[in-house]
Design a protein around this motif. Structure first.
Motif, PDB file in Angstrom:
ATOM      1  N   ASP A 259       0.903  -1.252   0.054  1.00  0.00           N
ATOM      2  CA  ASP A 259      -0.063   0.194   0.114  1.00  0.00           C
ATOM      3  C   ASP A 259       0.924   1.130   0.085  1.00  0.00           C
ATOM      4  N   CYS A 260       1.893   1.250   0.841  1.00  0.00           N
ATOM      5  CA  CYS A 260       2.676   2.561   0.874  1.00  0.00           C
ATOM      6  C   CYS A 260       4.084   2.452   0.621  1.00  0.00           C
ATOM      7  N   GLY A 261       4.433   0.978   0.349  1.00  0.00           N
ATOM      8  CA  GLY A 261       5.950   0.952  -0.171  1.00  0.00           C
ATOM      9  C   GLY A 261       6.912   0.966   0.990  1.00  0.00           C
ATOM     10  N   ALA A 265       9.846  -0.441   8.038  1.00  0.00           N
ATOM     11  CA  ALA A 265       8.912  -0.151   9.190  1.00  0.00           C
ATOM     12  C   ALA A 265       7.709  -1.257   9.169  1.00  0.00           C
ATOM     13  N   THR A 266       7.880  -2.043   8.301  1.00  0.00           N
ATOM     14  CA  THR A 266       6.935  -3.425   8.233  1.00  0.00           C
ATOM     15  C   THR A 266       7.304  -4.284   9.323  1.00  0.00           C
ATOM     16  N   ASP A 267       6.334  -5.272   9.816  1.00  0.00           N
ATOM     17  CA  ASP A 267       6.698  -6.102  10.668  1.00  0.00           C
ATOM     18  C   ASP A 267       6.122  -7.491  10.178  1.00  0.00           C
ATOM     19  N   ARG A 268       7.030  -8.485  10.047  1.00  0.00           N
ATOM     20  CA  ARG A 268       6.695  -9.879   9.644  1.00  0.00           C
ATOM     21  C   ARG A 268       6.526 -10.871  10.920  1.00  0.00           C
ATOM     22  N   ASN A 269       5.312 -11.370  11.114  1.00  0.00           N
ATOM     23  CA  ASN A 269       5.460 -12.480  12.310  1.00  0.00           C
ATOM     24  C   ASN A 269       4.890 -13.591  11.759  1.00  0.00           C
ATOM     25  N   ARG A 270       5.949 -14.633  11.537  1.00  0.00           N
ATOM     26  CA  ARG A 270       5.317 -15.684  10.684  1.00  0.00           C
ATOM     27  C   ARG A 270       4.780 -15.658   9.363  1.00  0.00           C
ATOM     28  N   GLU A 271       3.354 -15.713   9.329  1.00  0.00           N
ATOM     29  CA  GLU A 271       2.521 -15.525   8.002  1.00  0.00           C
ATOM     30  C   GLU A 271       2.076 -14.076   7.801  1.00  0.00           C
ATOM     31  N   ARG A 272       2.187 -13.428   8.847  1.00  0.00           N
ATOM     32  CA  ARG A 272       1.423 -12.319   8.710  1.00  0.00           C
ATOM     33  C   ARG A 272       2.572 -10.827   8.364  1.00  0.00           C
ATOM     34  N   LEU A 273       2.377  -9.985   7.579  1.00  0.00           N
ATOM     35  CA  LEU A 273       2.878  -8.671   7.387  1.00  0.00           C
ATOM     36  C   LEU A 273       1.946  -7.680   7.945  1.00  0.00           C
ATOM     37  N   THR A 274       2.634  -6.818   8.766  1.00  0.00           N
ATOM     38  CA  THR A 274       1.657  -5.632   8.967  1.00  0.00           C
ATOM     39  C   THR A 274       2.642  -4.340   8.799  1.00  0.00           C
ATOM     40  N   PRO A 276       2.568   0.010   9.808  1.00  0.00           N
ATOM     41  CA  PRO A 276       2.143   1.153  10.476  1.00  0.00           C
ATOM     42  C   PRO A 276       0.991   1.979   9.573  1.00  0.00           C
ATOM     43  N   CYS A 277       1.206   1.796   8.389  1.00  0.00           N
ATOM     44  CA  CYS A 277      -0.111   2.603   7.486  1.00  0.00           C
ATOM     45  C   CYS A 277      -1.482   1.834   7.627  1.00  0.00           C
ATOM     46  N   GLY A 278      -1.531   0.658   8.237  1.00  0.00           N
ATOM     47  CA  GLY A 278      -2.757  -0.067   8.529  1.00  0.00           C
ATOM     48  C   GLY A 278      -2.873  -1.447   7.774  1.00  0.00           C
ATOM     49  N   TYR A 279      -1.809  -1.804   6.927  1.00  0.00           N
ATOM     50  CA  TYR A 279      -1.914  -3.053   6.235  1.00  0.00           C
ATOM     51  C   TYR A 279      -1.595  -4.024   6.900  1.00  0.00           C
ATOM     52  N   ASP A 280      -2.412  -5.145   6.625  1.00  0.00           N
ATOM     53  CA  ASP A 280      -2.403  -6.280   7.559  1.00  0.00           C
ATOM     54  C   ASP A 280      -2.689  -7.345   6.333  1.00  0.00           C
ATOM     55  N   GLY A 281      -1.823  -8.306   6.136  1.00  0.00           N
ATOM     56  CA  GLY A 281      -1.994  -9.333   5.110  1.00  0.00           C
ATOM     57  C   GLY A 281      -1.106 -10.465   5.078  1.00  0.00           C
ATOM     58  N   HIS A 282      -1.139 -11.575   4.472  1.00  0.00           N
ATOM     59  CA  HIS A 282      -0.343 -12.689   4.597  1.00  0.00           C
ATOM     60  C   HIS A 282       1.074 -12.211   3.716  1.00  0.00           C
TER      61      HIS A 282
END
Length: 335
Positions: A259-261, A265-274, A276-282
């Motif tokens: 979403d924001c590139g 700043a992103t955080d990967r926890n196993r199969e999840r990627l989140t 700060p812009c609000g994106y939360d996906g596999h």
């Protein structure tokens, strides 16, 4: 006799994993007949025909079973094998067919694949479909056979490391893994072809595998995950269906927010990627979507709800094959 290219049957393989006897016949040295009584006729020298009760103008005929993949095309070399572990004969025929036209970059729809060991394939397409093939069941089966091999090895006499049973177990382990992967790729390519995909982007994983201190993890990366065989089979199927296959860099694709590139700043926890812009996906599906965004100027349309496929020892099931109530192996997963 006198032909340096003529070779008698010879053994391939090794003593640990088993050997098989192979002979290669040129296209002029055999004929195949398919039907109710399928058979192969072999050309042999006149000098040895009397030993088999054959007249000078007769050829030995051998019944065969199976279905040819290619019924049209020019026949090539025939390879006949004898497997000493199973006490069975097998045959493989090469066929020369006209290659389908290779589409140009950007023609039709496109798809991107993220390949891994937990989820074998995560796929995103420009027409909005997302597929996720879970590698859990194939890996559990692989490990179960590995445990059986270890148990069998522990019972061997001192100084002995292999047996006929252990060689069969090694072969069974590889064959079951390869069967699930071949079925996966066939299922995926047929779905993508039906969706009008003419180009597939796949991440270049050269020098990506790194050994760890964990024996189980190393086995998963180096033995279970047969990456080279996977990509070779993928290339064969793409060629068969007239799809262009392009390797691209997947650097930081599983960490980049679509979403924001953002990356750091992103955080990967196993199969999840989140993010700060609000994106939360596999994470794996996000990586496939990111590869697609990088390579295609036409940004993917709004992605449909992704589908997770599980292996049931025979096929990768989905609602297009059976209604949801009859298909417990399909799961929906959040995008």
């Amino acid at each position: 006799e006198g032909d340096p290219s003529a070779q008698p049957p010879g053994y391939w393989g090794n003593e640990d994993k088993g050997r098989d006897l192979r002979i290669f016949l040129k296209s002029q040295a055999y004929t195949l007949q398919w039907g109710r009584y399928s058979r192969v006729e072999l050309a042999i020298g006149r000098e040895i025909k009397p030993e088999y009760g054959l007249t000078p103008n007769k050829r030995p005929r051998v019944p065969i079973r199976g279905n040819p993949t290619w019924r049209e095309g020019r026949r090539g070399e025939l390879q006949i094998t004898y497997d000493e572990l199973t006490d069975e004969f097998g045959a493989y025929q090469s066929v020369v067919v006209d290659a389908p036209p290779t589409p140009g970059r950007g023609d039709g729809e496109a798809a991107a694949l993220d390949i891994g060991v937990i989820n074998l394939v995560a796929c995103a397409t420009t027409e909005g479909s997302q597929f996720l093939y879970d590698g859990g069941v194939p890996w559990e089966q692989f490990e179960a056979t590995t445990d059986t091999i270890s148990e069998a090895q522990s019972k061997l006499p001192e100084g002995q490391y292999v047996s006929k049973r252990i060689r069969r177990l090694y072969r069974h382990r590889s064959a079951r893994r390869d069967h699930s992967v071949d079925a996966l790729l066939r299922d995926l390519i047929e779905r993508l072809t039906e969706a009008g995909v003419r180009t597939i982007y796949v991440g270049d994983l050269t020098n990506v595998i790194q050994r760890t201190r964990l024996k189980r993890t190393n086995r998963k990366l180096t033995e279970f995950w047969a990456h080279r065989r996977f990509t070779d089979r993928l290339a064969d199927l793409c060629e068969e269906h007239g799809i262009a296959l392009l390797e691209v860099s997947e650097f930081e694709s599983s960490q980049e927010c679509p979403d924001c590139g953002a990356v750091a700043a992103t955080d990967r926890n196993r199969e999840r990627l989140t993010c700060p812009c609000g994106y939360d996906g596999h994470a794996d599906l996000t990586a496939a979507r990111t590869l697609l965004d990088r390579e295609r100027a036409d940004r993917p349309r709004l992605m449909a709800q992704p589908v997770r496929f599980n292996w049931d020892n025979h096929r990768w099931r989905s609602t297009t094959d059976a209604p949801a109530w009859a298909n417990p192996n399909e799961q929906r997963t959040n995008p």
